[in-house]
Design an enzyme around this catalytic site. Structure first.
Site, PDB file in Angstrom:
ATOM      1  N   CYS A 288       1.026  -5.467  -6.506  1.00 12.75           N
ATOM      2  CA  CYS A 288       2.358  -6.067  -6.349  1.00 12.75           C
ATOM      3  C   CYS A 288       2.830  -6.832  -7.583  1.00 12.75           C
ATOM      4  CB  CYS A 288       2.360  -6.989  -5.137  1.00 12.75           C
ATOM      5  SG  CYS A 288       0.856  -7.972  -4.962  1.00 12.75           S
TER       6      CYS A 288
ATOM      7  N   HIS B   7       6.459 -13.006  -4.882  1.00 11.59           N
ATOM      8  CA  HIS B   7       5.715 -13.464  -6.049  1.00 11.59           C
ATOM      9  C   HIS B   7       6.728 -13.806  -7.153  1.00 11.59           C
ATOM     10  CE1 HIS B   7       2.225 -12.229  -3.969  1.00 11.59           C
ATOM     11  NE2 HIS B   7       1.855 -11.169  -4.665  1.00 11.59           N
TER      12      HIS B   7
HETATM   13  O1  3JN Z   1      -3.153 -11.298  -3.511  1.00  5.99           O
HETATM   14  C1  3JN Z   1      -2.086 -10.712  -3.710  1.00  5.99           C
HETATM   15  O2  3JN Z   1      -1.012 -11.313  -3.797  1.00  5.99           O
HETATM   16  C2  3JN Z   1      -2.101  -9.242  -3.827  1.00  5.99           C
HETATM   17  C3  3JN Z   1      -3.337  -8.664  -3.268  1.00  5.99           C
HETATM   18  C4  3JN Z   1      -3.670  -7.401  -3.444  1.00  5.99           C
HETATM   19  C5  3JN Z   1      -4.909  -6.830  -2.944  1.00  5.99           C
HETATM   20  C6  3JN Z   1      -5.677  -7.532  -2.022  1.00  5.99           C
HETATM   21  C7  3JN Z   1      -6.866  -7.005  -1.566  1.00  5.99           C
HETATM   22  C8  3JN Z   1      -7.320  -5.777  -2.014  1.00  5.99           C
HETATM   23  C9  3JN Z   1      -5.325  -5.567  -3.379  1.00  5.99           C
HETATM   24  C10 3JN Z   1      -4.469  -4.799  -4.320  1.00  5.99           C
HETATM   25  O3  3JN Z   1      -3.472  -4.214  -3.893  1.00  5.99           O
HETATM   26  O4  3JN Z   1      -4.763  -4.767  -5.520  1.00  5.99           O
HETATM   27  C11 3JN Z   1      -6.548  -5.060  -2.927  1.00  5.99           C
HETATM   28  C12 3JN Z   1      -7.080  -3.772  -3.439  1.00  5.99           C
HETATM   29  O5  3JN Z   1      -6.618  -2.722  -3.010  1.00  5.99           O
HETATM   30  O6  3JN Z   1      -7.974  -3.816  -4.270  1.00  5.99           O
END
Ligand code: 3JN
Length: 320
Positions: A113, A226
């Site tokens: 994101c 964000h």
């Molecule tokens: O913390 C955030 O604001 C975004 C989080 C993304 C996230 C959380 C857990 C696992 C991801 C991601 O999209 O990169 C993942 C993941 O798929 O590794």
């Protein structure tokens, strides 16, 4: 994702909802109809054209290749395949041409994101004057972590205002009335995994392996959207007025920038919207060719579901 498919009137023949056994017996609404949730298994994908995956990296690693084998093109919202060389990592405003590479593995990766909203805002500037270096600090909403974190911010806020001790469960420290300069785990280089996702994904999407990128990602007590403070150094000079003009006419971007009216992007206003909002556009007076920007977008929409659905729209329009 379901709401966005509805809103955009995506041409869905059959919508199949897949989840773990925990969701057995549940139903979700799509366009006024109740659709039962099926339990995901190896045979779930026959006859399906597109699979929108968002159930964690482990599920994607296991089931995306199975879906692809059944000719169901996967748009994967996790990090599982983002850095795999022949899997395209796509933001439609930035590198829609990369979608054609879905043929390699039958998988398209949806970026993180924080990366998505930054590259949407920076691509038009890069095309105009070439960005050499990016320094970004993020202010990330708790919804990026999920439902439990949204609850934790609410509960901690209420507890503290009632003079009680807040329970700390989801994050390593209290998030209410606080800022945590840690998102995801720490790596050997001292950066967090979220920070290195921003660094590596930005270079891949922009197709600029030698672009200099450094990130500090911070969790803040905000529910949705964000925000990012972004500093760029460009090869050629560009004025803040030129940046504003350029971004104002670029797809997916709205410029909100009028200091005299105290106008700038804010998380509370961008929530529920599709655009990426940019403001505080000004010269970085400490270097020759530098610009500072403030970029805000809804992390659950453009940062995740909307971007995935936009990719699916191009797949349907141009490829399937
Ligand atoms: O913390 C955030 O604001 C975004 C989080 C993304 C996230 C959380 C857990 C696992 C991801 C991601 O999209 O990169 C993942 C993941 O798929 O590794």
């Amino acid at each position: 994702m379901i709401r966005i498919l509805e809103e955009r009137n995506f041409s869905v023949g059959q919508l199949k909802l897949l989840a773990s056994e925990r969701s057995l017996g549940k139903s979700l609404e799509y366009k006024g109809k109740s659709i039962p949730v099926d339990v995901l298994n190896e045979n779930s994908f026959g006859g399906m054209q597109i699979g929108l995956f968002s159930a964690g990296g482990y599920i994607s690693e296991k089931f995306a290749p199975i879906a692809a084998k059944a000719c169901c093109v996967v748009v994967d919202n996790t990090s599982a395949f983002r850095m795999v060389p022949d899997v395209p990592l796509v933001v439609p405003e930035v590198n829609p041409e990369a979608i054609s590479q879905y043929k390699n593995k039958g998988i398209i990766a949806n970026p993180n994101c924080s990366t998505i909203q930054m590259v949407v805002a920076l691509k038009p500037i890069h095309d105009a004057v070439r960005i050499k270096r990016i320094v970004v600090s993020t202010y990330q909403a708790v919804s990026g972590t999920g439902k439990k974190a949204i609850e934790e911010l609410s509960l901690q806020t209420r507890a503290i205002l009632n003079g009680q001790e807040p329970a700390v469960k989801v994050y390593p420290h209290q998030i209410a009335f606080n800022c945590l300069p840690q998102i995801d785990v720490f790596l050997d280089n001292g950066y967090t995994k979220e920070e290195m996702k921003m660094v590596n994904e930005t270079k891949k999407i922009m197709n600029e392996p030698s672009m200099a990128v450094t990130a500090t990602t911070v969790r803040v007590p905000v529910f949705y959207c964000h925000s990012e403070s972004v500093n760029i150094e460009t090869e050629r000079k560009i004025t803040p007025a030129e940046v504003k003009q350029l971004l104002a006419k670029s797809p997916g971007i709205k410029v909100l920038d009028d200091p005299s009216q105290r106008l700038y992007p804010q998380a509370i206003h961008a929530a529920g919207k599709d655009d990426t909002y940019v403001g505080r556009i000004r010269e970085d007076e400490s270097i020759a060719n530098g610009i500072n920007l403030w970029i805000v977008s809804d992390n659950l929409r453009k940062g995740a579901a909307l971007n995935a659905v936009q990719i699916a729209e191009i797949l349907i329009r141009d490829y399937l």
